[in-house]
Structure formats: C-alpha cells, structure tokens
Design an enzyme around this catalytic site. Sequence first.
Site, PDB file in Angstrom:
ATOM      1  N   SER A 237      42.577  18.432  78.395  1.00 50.02           N
ATOM      2  CA  SER A 237      41.168  17.833  77.941  1.00 50.02           C
ATOM      3  C   SER A 237      41.303  16.314  77.953  1.00 50.02           C
ATOM      4  O   SER A 237      42.286  15.782  78.194  1.00 50.02           O
ATOM      5  CB  SER A 237      40.769  18.381  76.590  1.00 50.02           C
ATOM      6  OG  SER A 237      41.478  17.810  75.506  1.00 50.02           O
ATOM      7  N   LYS A 238      40.119  15.926  77.527  1.00 47.76           N
ATOM      8  CA  LYS A 238      40.024  14.285  77.577  1.00 47.76           C
ATOM      9  C   LYS A 238      41.021  13.706  76.651  1.00 47.76           C
ATOM     10  O   LYS A 238      41.224  12.582  76.941  1.00 47.76           O
ATOM     11  CB  LYS A 238      38.661  13.933  77.335  1.00 47.76           C
ATOM     12  CG  LYS A 238      37.627  14.207  78.445  1.00 47.76           C
ATOM     13  CD  LYS A 238      36.237  13.485  78.043  1.00 47.76           C
ATOM     14  CE  LYS A 238      35.388  13.924  79.198  1.00 47.76           C
ATOM     15  NZ  LYS A 238      34.046  14.256  79.032  1.00 47.76           N
ATOM     16  N   ARG A 239      41.517  14.501  75.775  1.00 51.62           N
ATOM     17  CA  ARG A 239      42.509  13.746  74.807  1.00 51.62           C
ATOM     18  C   ARG A 239      43.588  13.343  75.491  1.00 51.62           C
ATOM     19  O   ARG A 239      44.401  12.588  75.203  1.00 51.62           O
ATOM     20  CB  ARG A 239      42.891  14.786  73.631  1.00 51.62           C
ATOM     21  CG  ARG A 239      41.878  14.973  72.574  1.00 51.62           C
ATOM     22  CD  ARG A 239      42.402  15.833  71.500  1.00 51.62           C
ATOM     23  NE  ARG A 239      42.576  17.400  72.259  1.00 51.62           N
ATOM     24  CZ  ARG A 239      43.851  17.826  72.030  1.00 51.62           C
ATOM     25  NH1 ARG A 239      44.898  17.170  71.497  1.00 51.62           N
ATOM     26  NH2 ARG A 239      44.110  18.984  72.603  1.00 51.62           N
TER      27      ARG A 239
END
Length: 467
Positions: A237-239
């Site tokens: 994910s964007k993390r």
Amino acid sequence: MVVTRFAPSPTGDLHIGGVRTALYCWLHARQHQGTFRLRIEDTDRERSTEASTQVILDGLNWLGLHHDGEIVYQSQRFDAYNAIIDEMIARGQAYYCWCSPEELDAMREEQKRLGLPQRYNGKYRDGGEPVPGVTPAVRFKNPLEGSVTWHDKVRGVVTVNNSELDDWVIRRSDGAPTYNFCVVVDDAAAKVSLVIRGEDHVSNTPKQINLYRALGYDVPDFAHVPMILGDDGKRLSKRHGATNVLDYRREGYLPPAILNYLVRLGWAHGDQEIFSMDEMLQFFRIEDVHSAASTFNTEKLRWLNQHYMKEATPADLLPQLLPHFAPLGIAPDEAVVLGAIPHYQERAKTLKEMAENMAWLFQAPQSFPPDAAKKAFKGADTVRLLQDLQSRIETLTVVNEETLHDAVAACVEANGVGFGKVGQPARLAITGGAPSPDLAVTLSLLDKAEILRRLQFAAEYIQQNHG
Ligand code: GLU
C-alpha cells in the site's frame, strides 16, 4: 476462443498489482491469439471518478497493454442489468427483500452473539408482505444444497458449500445492481473464457458461479493471482511507497522494466530474470503463477530499469527523458541531451536520476560544494592552470572531444604537473560536482563559449574564496 479482461474500478490510482493482473490477462490473450478486453467497473457512482478512469487508460497505454474493442463502462449498462434482474424475479430466481438496514444489522448482531456465521437468514426467500416505507433490495436465490467447485488455474481445486453462502443482494434498495451481478452479466456477454483477477475476489467466485448457472451462461475458467506484499509482509500500500503506476513513470522507470519486473513477481521460468516481450509471450503460463504472495522489491526494479536504460538506444530514451527536466526548471536543448545520453546510460538507474545528473549541462555552477572545492581548488597554482587551459581552448578553431583532449594534455605537459592538477579543478569548474564522464567528453558536451565562461567563473571564484 480465448477472451480475457481487465476490470478495474476507477476509484483511485492504477495500483501496480492491478497492472500485474492486466499484464497476465494481456499475455494470456496474446499467446492464444485471443482478445483482451477492458471494462471500467464504475457502478459505484460516489467513488468512481473520470480522473481515475483517465489514470487507468494512461497507465495501460503507457505500458503498451492495449485492449481490443470498445471499452465497456458498467455505468452505461444499468438498463441491461435491470432487465435481467426483472426476468430473474419473474422466473423466481430472485426476490424482493424488504428488510431495513436496521433489521439486517440486528440479524447480524444476533448471529454474532450466538457465535453463528453472519449472513442473510432467507426471510423473504419464499415471499412475504411488502413493508410500507421500505424500498426493497433484490436477492439471488442461492442454492441451499450442494457445493460449488472450480479448478482455479493458480490455486487448484476450490470447493465451497452452498450452506456457507447466503442469498446475496443483486440489486440494492437504491436501484444499483451489485458488483457480483454485473461482473457475471458482463463477462458472459463478452464471452470471457478465463477470468484472471486478484485473490481478494476468491470469496466472490462461488456466488458468481451459481449465478452463471442460474442464468444458463457458460462458466469461465478462473485464475486468482496472489497479493503483492510490502517488505513488512503486509499488503502493498501507499505506506510502502509508490503504488500508482504513474508514479513510476514520474520516477523515471521504463515500461519494459516495469513489465519485466511485474511478470516475475509471482511467476518464474527457471532462474531467468530478464524477459523481452517476445520471451514473456513465449514462456509465460498462467498455470505457473505461484499461489503464494510475493514481496515487492524496489531495488530489483531499479536494477531491471538500469538494464533497460543501458539497452535502449539514445534516440529511444530521448523522448522519455526530456519530460524529466521540467521539474528541475530546465528547458533542455534536445541535441545536447541526445549527445550526452550514451555517457550516462551506465550511470543512472532511472530517467529522473539521468536528468538530474545532466542538469549541469544547462545550469552553470553558481557556487561549488565546499568539500569538493576544498579538494579540487586548493593548489596555489590552480587559478593559473585554469587560466592556461582557458587560453588554450580559446585558440581552438575546431572544438571536439579530440581537440579538447589535446588542449588538456598540452596544458598538463607545459606546466609540468600531474593530470589531476588540471583535471580535477577543470571538471569541478565545468560540472559543479555532478557525476560526469571523461574530462574531454565532459568538456565536449558544452560549446566553446560556455566552457570558457565556466573556467573563467571558477578562476574568479577561487580568487575570492580560496585565495
Ligand atoms: N473491479 C474489480 C476490482 O477492481 C475487479 C473485478 C474482477 O476482476 O472481477 O477489484
């Protein structure tokens, strides 16, 4: 006839995992002289945006994953879906359910309390009185007995008992047909032969198969590809960094590197790492996709990108490289960039890095990094040497790599110093400390007037700062 499809929901970016699915669909279709369709699943009017649809189209187009035929937009097919739903109601394959959201919540709460699986209890399956003030949803009469089995091309045989499924909603009370319904109608209409999609849809598949059967449609094959994980083992994910494929374009990755990276993420052919498009088409087999999740590795992507940067011709790289100068505030001379590319193909892992490394060509140094200056400009005779080199270059009528090389060599020899005494300060004067090729090549990338200006500026700088 082989037909595959990519069916993204336009509710955000084009996720790199989605691109891998699209690539597998595309490869499978192309390998079998089949058809690769694109369907935009925009039934969720609140979350779907045109901007997101555009990102999907741009991303696929950039990577060369071109679809066949018209794009299907589900939002334009509500009439078709509703006609089928109405027929199903008439045939007794689907029914109105007047349960209010509160009633359904209470049902779930009660089941939770009793430790039972939470699912619709079939209240209106055999009819029932309409409830005033409630707009009914429509539910599919899922078989009560038996089980659903399919031979997943990635996961093997999967069996789910019908007792684990419930009468799921095919049209919500707001009138919108649901994902599981539209997908079946559209895949059947497009004669999709193999549904390749993310593993997160496995739980939908038995419901969909029951619907195919109820509607008398041929059931396609399925291949559910595993998730892509970040380095902490959680779903990517964007993390973890960029997940939107267009961010990779902005970062300066080349399409073949992205495709090569993604095809290998979850699939292998011996220990081969580099795959041309022809090789992918030759060797990829959807059945060989691993069923275990794979971990995204940016370093490996960078390594592949460098490989494709080295392999590309300068003329191929040029149009892809040019847009990376704008964020640096540079409007570059194309011919200069083209001439410099061969000298930078070994040095940069992305186009963005390549543009950054080339910035000095268009931006004369205004000052110098202190550490580099301390080293290169320290000699007492540096100013004199730079001025000597300057006057030698000034007299050149032909300025090219060879004559510049000779000018430097003559300067070194006439002054009886080591090459570094001239080479180091000259290089810093010209590039301001950017990574650069051989000195004569570096000089030859600028025109004569610019070389002289930079040597002059450095000599004055040294007199002011290191004198
Ligand atoms: N629209 C779904 C998604 O974006 C894909 C559905 C499918 O491939 O069946 O996850």
